[in-house]
Scaffold this motif. Structure first.
Motif, PDB file in Angstrom:
ATOM      1  N   ILE A   1      42.813  62.344  60.511  1.00 39.83           N
ATOM      2  CA  ILE A   1      41.966  61.531  61.380  1.00 39.83           C
ATOM      3  C   ILE A   1      41.426  60.310  60.628  1.00 39.83           C
ATOM      4  O   ILE A   1      41.345  59.214  61.190  1.00 39.83           O
ATOM      5  N   GLU A   2      41.100  60.511  59.343  1.00 40.94           N
ATOM      6  CA  GLU A   2      40.593  59.374  58.559  1.00 40.94           C
ATOM      7  C   GLU A   2      41.673  58.302  58.420  1.00 40.94           C
ATOM      8  O   GLU A   2      41.396  57.099  58.522  1.00 40.94           O
ATOM      9  N   GLU A   3      42.910  58.732  58.163  1.00 35.60           N
ATOM     10  CA  GLU A   3      44.005  57.762  58.070  1.00 35.60           C
ATOM     11  C   GLU A   3      44.251  57.089  59.416  1.00 35.60           C
ATOM     12  O   GLU A   3      44.504  55.881  59.489  1.00 35.60           O
ATOM     13  N   ALA A   4      44.151  57.866  60.488  1.00 37.48           N
ATOM     14  CA  ALA A   4      44.370  57.310  61.822  1.00 37.48           C
ATOM     15  C   ALA A   4      43.336  56.239  62.137  1.00 37.48           C
ATOM     16  O   ALA A   4      43.630  55.243  62.805  1.00 37.48           O
ATOM     17  N   ALA A   5      42.112  56.428  61.650  1.00 41.32           N
ATOM     18  CA  ALA A   5      41.029  55.487  61.948  1.00 41.32           C
ATOM     19  C   ALA A   5      41.103  54.231  61.086  1.00 41.32           C
ATOM     20  O   ALA A   5      40.421  53.247  61.370  1.00 41.32           O
ATOM     21  N   ASN A   6      41.942  54.248  60.051  1.00 44.71           N
ATOM     22  CA  ASN A   6      42.032  53.072  59.176  1.00 44.71           C
ATOM     23  C   ASN A   6      42.550  51.862  59.947  1.00 44.71           C
ATOM     24  O   ASN A   6      43.435  51.985  60.798  1.00 44.71           O
ATOM     25  N   GLU A   7      42.044  50.703  59.618  1.00 47.52           N
ATOM     26  CA  GLU A   7      42.412  49.498  60.369  1.00 47.52           C
ATOM     27  C   GLU A   7      43.896  49.175  60.304  1.00 47.52           C
ATOM     28  O   GLU A   7      44.416  48.477  61.178  1.00 47.52           O
ATOM     29  N   LEU A   8      44.614  49.656  59.297  1.00 47.49           N
ATOM     30  CA  LEU A   8      46.043  49.341  59.194  1.00 47.49           C
ATOM     31  C   LEU A   8      46.909  50.186  60.131  1.00 47.49           C
ATOM     32  O   LEU A   8      48.058  49.821  60.398  1.00 47.49           O
ATOM     33  N   SER A   9      46.388  51.311  60.603  1.00 53.15           N
ATOM     34  CA  SER A   9      47.203  52.224  61.420  1.00 53.15           C
ATOM     35  C   SER A   9      47.510  51.567  62.761  1.00 53.15           C
ATOM     36  O   SER A   9      46.616  51.313  63.556  1.00 53.15           O
ATOM     37  N   PHE A  10      48.789  51.308  62.993  1.00 54.75           N
ATOM     38  CA  PHE A  10      49.185  50.376  64.047  1.00 54.75           C
ATOM     39  C   PHE A  10      50.202  51.023  64.986  1.00 54.75           C
ATOM     40  O   PHE A  10      51.174  51.635  64.542  1.00 54.75           O
ATOM     41  N   MET A  11      49.950  50.897  66.278  1.00 53.72           N
ATOM     42  CA  MET A  11      50.893  51.332  67.308  1.00 53.72           C
ATOM     43  C   MET A  11      51.746  50.118  67.658  1.00 53.72           C
ATOM     44  O   MET A  11      51.210  49.091  68.090  1.00 53.72           O
ATOM     45  N   VAL A  12      53.039  50.214  67.475  1.00 49.49           N
ATOM     46  CA  VAL A  12      53.926  49.060  67.580  1.00 49.49           C
ATOM     47  C   VAL A  12      54.687  49.091  68.907  1.00 49.49           C
ATOM     48  O   VAL A  12      55.312  50.100  69.245  1.00 49.49           O
ATOM     49  N   VAL A  13      54.631  47.976  69.647  1.00 43.48           N
ATOM     50  CA  VAL A  13      55.366  47.875  70.915  1.00 43.48           C
ATOM     51  C   VAL A  13      56.274  46.651  70.964  1.00 43.48           C
ATOM     52  O   VAL A  13      56.967  46.424  71.955  1.00 43.48           O
ATOM     53  N   GLY A  14      56.283  45.875  69.888  1.00 35.61           N
ATOM     54  CA  GLY A  14      57.145  44.696  69.858  1.00 35.61           C
ATOM     55  C   GLY A  14      57.512  44.334  68.435  1.00 35.61           C
ATOM     56  O   GLY A  14      56.880  44.782  67.473  1.00 35.61           O
ATOM     57  N   ALA A  15      58.571  43.526  68.319  1.00 38.60           N
ATOM     58  CA  ALA A  15      58.976  42.986  67.021  1.00 38.60           C
ATOM     59  C   ALA A  15      59.584  41.619  67.265  1.00 38.60           C
ATOM     60  O   ALA A  15      60.288  41.419  68.264  1.00 38.60           O
ATOM     61  N   TYR A  16      59.302  40.671  66.388  1.00 36.43           N
ATOM     62  CA  TYR A  16      59.824  39.313  66.511  1.00 36.43           C
ATOM     63  C   TYR A  16      59.496  38.710  67.883  1.00 36.43           C
ATOM     64  O   TYR A  16      60.307  38.020  68.492  1.00 36.43           O
ATOM     65  N   GLY A  17      58.317  39.013  68.384  1.00 38.11           N
ATOM     66  CA  GLY A  17      57.867  38.419  69.639  1.00 38.11           C
ATOM     67  C   GLY A  17      58.519  38.980  70.883  1.00 38.11           C
ATOM     68  O   GLY A  17      58.349  38.436  71.972  1.00 38.11           O
ATOM     69  N   LYS A  18      59.280  40.066  70.743  1.00 38.00           N
ATOM     70  CA  LYS A  18      59.985  40.675  71.884  1.00 38.00           C
ATOM     71  C   LYS A  18      59.603  42.145  71.980  1.00 38.00           C
ATOM     72  O   LYS A  18      59.144  42.727  71.005  1.00 38.00           O
ATOM     73  N   PRO A  19      59.825  42.742  73.146  1.00 41.06           N
ATOM     74  CA  PRO A  19      59.588  44.189  73.238  1.00 41.06           C
ATOM     75  C   PRO A  19      60.375  44.925  72.160  1.00 41.06           C
ATOM     76  O   PRO A  19      61.493  44.533  71.820  1.00 41.06           O
ATOM     77  N   LEU A  20      59.799  45.974  71.636  1.00 46.26           N
ATOM     78  CA  LEU A  20      60.420  46.715  70.535  1.00 46.26           C
ATOM     79  C   LEU A  20      61.760  47.291  70.989  1.00 46.26           C
ATOM     80  O   LEU A  20      61.817  48.072  71.946  1.00 46.26           O
TER      81      LEU A  20
ATOM     82  N   PHE B   1      54.918  54.184  65.685  1.00 44.03           N
ATOM     83  CA  PHE B   1      53.748  54.139  64.819  1.00 44.03           C
ATOM     84  C   PHE B   1      54.131  53.441  63.522  1.00 44.03           C
ATOM     85  O   PHE B   1      55.295  53.412  63.144  1.00 44.03           O
ATOM     86  N   HIS B   2      53.141  52.877  62.817  1.00 43.44           N
ATOM     87  CA  HIS B   2      53.406  52.386  61.468  1.00 43.44           C
ATOM     88  C   HIS B   2      52.134  52.350  60.629  1.00 43.44           C
ATOM     89  O   HIS B   2      51.146  51.734  61.022  1.00 43.44           O
TER      90      HIS B   2
END
Ligand SMILES: Nc1nc2c(c(=O)[nH]1)N[C@H]1C(S)=C(S)[C@@H](COP(=O)(O)O)O[C@H]1N2
Ligand SMILES: [Mo]
Length: 314
Positions: free
Chosen positions: A194-213, A223-224
């Motif tokens: 949970i502590e790692e999940a709350a870290n500001e870097l924990s990122f849910m990714v839905v796109g790459a290079y300006g396009k949908p993932l 996740f990343h």
């Protein structure tokens, strides 16, 4: 303790590839026109190339390396559900990205099934340039579009008893040929505290290079955590469960001596079969030194101060 990077608001010219400049300019222009409406932007039904809303790049996260060419990052992939070779990008196009539901349940006040479009209306999308370091000693830098995991957790209300987040990724028979390799413990499971999940870097990714993932990179949602080896970054997520039990992860079940739960990047702790001291930069012949926490120590080192007895590095 967390020391903020004083240069975090500046992207020096020397690290910006022509591609980065073009993408950055386009993103800023679109954002200038569209940011006022960002909170109410509708997420389109189908995932075509033009469907990602324009979002601002967050300049706080500086990769200090060139952005990897889009073609490299989208054609050299690890996605074992589609096969154990790097060349699964074509096969992965069979994954249907809509409709897509992400279930968030377990030790939360409000377990929910989110239709992806609904979820994306309730979170703050942004672009971040993150390094990704695979445990196989190659790396890349990708402009991801996404939102903070902490944003998602706020929507469900974690209970005090929750200690871990368990990530479950899609396993669709008939679409994913890798599932026929029945000796693997499908579905692909990952986890963090949970502590790692709350870290500001924990990122849910839905796109790459300006396009949908795209599916080969884990579309429509992955996740990343950029300070951990890439195998922690579960692709095509279908379920996230808050729990008080440490999840048994996919790779840990296969080979616990080589792929542990924590898997923080550390150049000084070799993989049992190879060195982790340096990494191959995807799309070039360059090898660069690997950095502790993949260079994100200022953000995350404080998470591990009380955990020296854990096997934090492999
Ligand atoms: N479901 C699933 N997620 C996965 C994998 C996988 O095989 N299946 N491979 C992992 C590994 S080992 C890495 S390095 C990254 C690769 O992400 P990329 O293809 O976007 O570079 O995805 C991770 N997520
Ligand atoms: Mo990996």
């Amino acid at each position: 303790m967390l020391i903020r990077n004083p240069r975090g608001w500046e992207l020096p010219e020397r690290e910006a590839t022509p591609e980065a400049l073009v993408l950055g300019r386009r993103t800023v222009l679109k954002a200038a026109a569209g940011i006022a409406a960002a909170g109410s932007l509708a997420w389109p039904e189908a995932a075509g190339a033009a469907d990602l809303p324009a979002v601002m790049r967050n300049p706080r996260y500086r990769p200090e390396r060139d952005i990897t060419a889009e073609r490299e990052a989208t054609t050299y992939n690890n996605y074992y559900e589609f096969g154990s070779q790097k060349t699964i990008s074509q096969a992965a196009q069979r994954l249907p990205l809509r409709p897509w539901t992400l279930r968030v349940d377990g030790m939360v006040d409000q377990p929910r099934d989110f239709a992806l479009e609904d979820l994306l209306r309730q979170v703050q999308l942004e672009e971040r340039l993150y390094r990704l370091r695979c445990v196989e000693a190659w790396s890349m830098v990708v402009p991801w579009t996404g939102f903070m995991l902490s944003d998602l957790l706020k929507l469900v209300g974690p209970q005090g008893s929750a200690k871990y987040v368990r990530f479950e990724t899609a396993a669709i028979q008939g679409v994913m040929p890798g599932l026929r390799q029945s000796w693997y413990p499908w579905p692909y499971i990952e986890g963090c505290t949970i502590e790692e999940a709350a870290n500001e870097l924990s990122f849910m990714v839905v796109g790459a290079y300006g396009k949908p993932l795209p599916p080969q990179n884990g579309g429509p949602i992955r996740f990343h955590q950029p300070w951990k080896y890439g195998f922690k970054a579960g692709k095509s997520l279908v379920r996230m469960t808050l729990t008080d039990q440490r999840p048994k992860t996919f790779w840990e079940q296969i080979q616990p001596a080589e792929y542990g739960f924590w898997a923080n990047v550390n150049p000084e702790v070799p993989h049992p079969r190879w060195s982790q001291a340096s990494e191959r930069v995807l799309g070039s012949r360059e090898r660069v030194p690997t950095r502790l926490f993949n260079g994100y120590g200022e953000f995350v080192a404080n998470l591990y101060t009380g955990l020296q007895r854990e096997r934090l590095w492999t």
